[in-house]
Design a protein around this motif. Sequence first.
Motif, PDB file in Angstrom:
ATOM      1  N   ILE A   1       0.879  -1.174   0.000  1.00  0.00           N
ATOM      2  CA  ILE A   1       0.000   0.000   0.000  1.00  0.00           C
ATOM      3  C   ILE A   1       0.913   1.219   0.000  1.00  0.00           C
ATOM      4  O   ILE A   1       1.718   1.392   0.924  1.00  0.00           O
TER       5      ILE A   1
ATOM      6  N   GLU B   1      -0.621   6.212  -4.332  1.00  0.00           N
ATOM      7  CA  GLU B   1      -0.789   5.040  -5.191  1.00  0.00           C
ATOM      8  C   GLU B   1      -0.586   5.373  -6.673  1.00  0.00           C
ATOM      9  O   GLU B   1       0.079   4.618  -7.395  1.00  0.00           O
ATOM     10  N   ASP B   2      -1.122   6.505  -7.121  1.00  0.00           N
ATOM     11  CA  ASP B   2      -1.010   6.836  -8.546  1.00  0.00           C
ATOM     12  C   ASP B   2       0.459   7.011  -8.949  1.00  0.00           C
ATOM     13  O   ASP B   2       0.885   6.555 -10.014  1.00  0.00           O
TER      14      ASP B   2
ATOM     15  N   SER C   1      -5.131  -1.599  -9.402  1.00  0.00           N
ATOM     16  CA  SER C   1      -6.044  -2.546  -8.785  1.00  0.00           C
ATOM     17  C   SER C   1      -6.894  -3.242  -9.835  1.00  0.00           C
ATOM     18  O   SER C   1      -7.334  -2.633 -10.806  1.00  0.00           O
TER      19      SER C   1
ATOM     20  N   HIS D   1     -12.726   3.178  -1.106  1.00  0.00           N
ATOM     21  CA  HIS D   1     -11.685   4.014  -0.496  1.00  0.00           C
ATOM     22  C   HIS D   1     -12.252   5.277   0.113  1.00  0.00           C
ATOM     23  O   HIS D   1     -13.155   5.871  -0.397  1.00  0.00           O
TER      24      HIS D   1
END
Length: 150
Positions: free
Chosen positions: A125, A129-130, A141, A150
């Motif tokens: 994680i 994330e991007d 994902s 989220h």
Amino acid sequence: MEWTSDQDRIDWDVLSELYRIAPLGDKKPEDLKRAFANSMYKCFAFEEGTLASAGRAVADGVDCSYICDIAVHPRFQGRGLGKEIATRLRDLSRGHRKIILYANPGTEPFYEKLGFRPMLTAMAIFSNEDAAIKRGLIAPSTDRGDRQRH
Ligand SMILES: CC(C)(COP(=O)(O)OP(=O)(O)OC[C@H]1O[C@@H](n2cnc3c(N)ncnc32)[C@H](O)[C@@H]1OP(=O)(O)O)[C@@H](O)C(=O)NCCC(=O)NCCS
């Protein structure tokens, strides 16, 4: 080359600059100070007073040791220093059931030579994330409901 684990000798602005130019990203000096203080193993290499390489491992003393933040100053790259610091951190981590790391994309062959093997079920994680997807560190994902939850 002089090796030390003594972080009191580290100028955190200089270490931050080393990571920036290596390149291994922008890391704030105060964050580095905290991260290294909380790491069981740390390695620094100096050549004639210049910080040439750094790395650390977060370990629990029994089960797992996570090696991270390995970088060599561009002026000293290609001389075996990266291999030496990674080897030192790997050897300090010996006795742990697993020694793990994630390689900067493109550096996998560097770690393969030191005995590391690709993990088949590694998951992570990332706070951004991007950005991690763009850097090729994680796959997007496949869970369709993921974004909504989220
Ligand atoms: C990756 C890095 C640590 C390697 O350090 P270095 O001192 O230049 O590497 P070395 O001279 O010790 O090279 C050791 C071996 O790995 C190989 N190697 C070095 N960099 C490599 C790379 N990016 N990809 C594949 N192989 C590499 C070398 O050819 C050498 O092979 P040999 O033993 O067969 O001669 C350094 O280039 C660096 O700081 N890069 C930017 C930060 C980074 O990516 N860090 C890794 C974080 S996961």
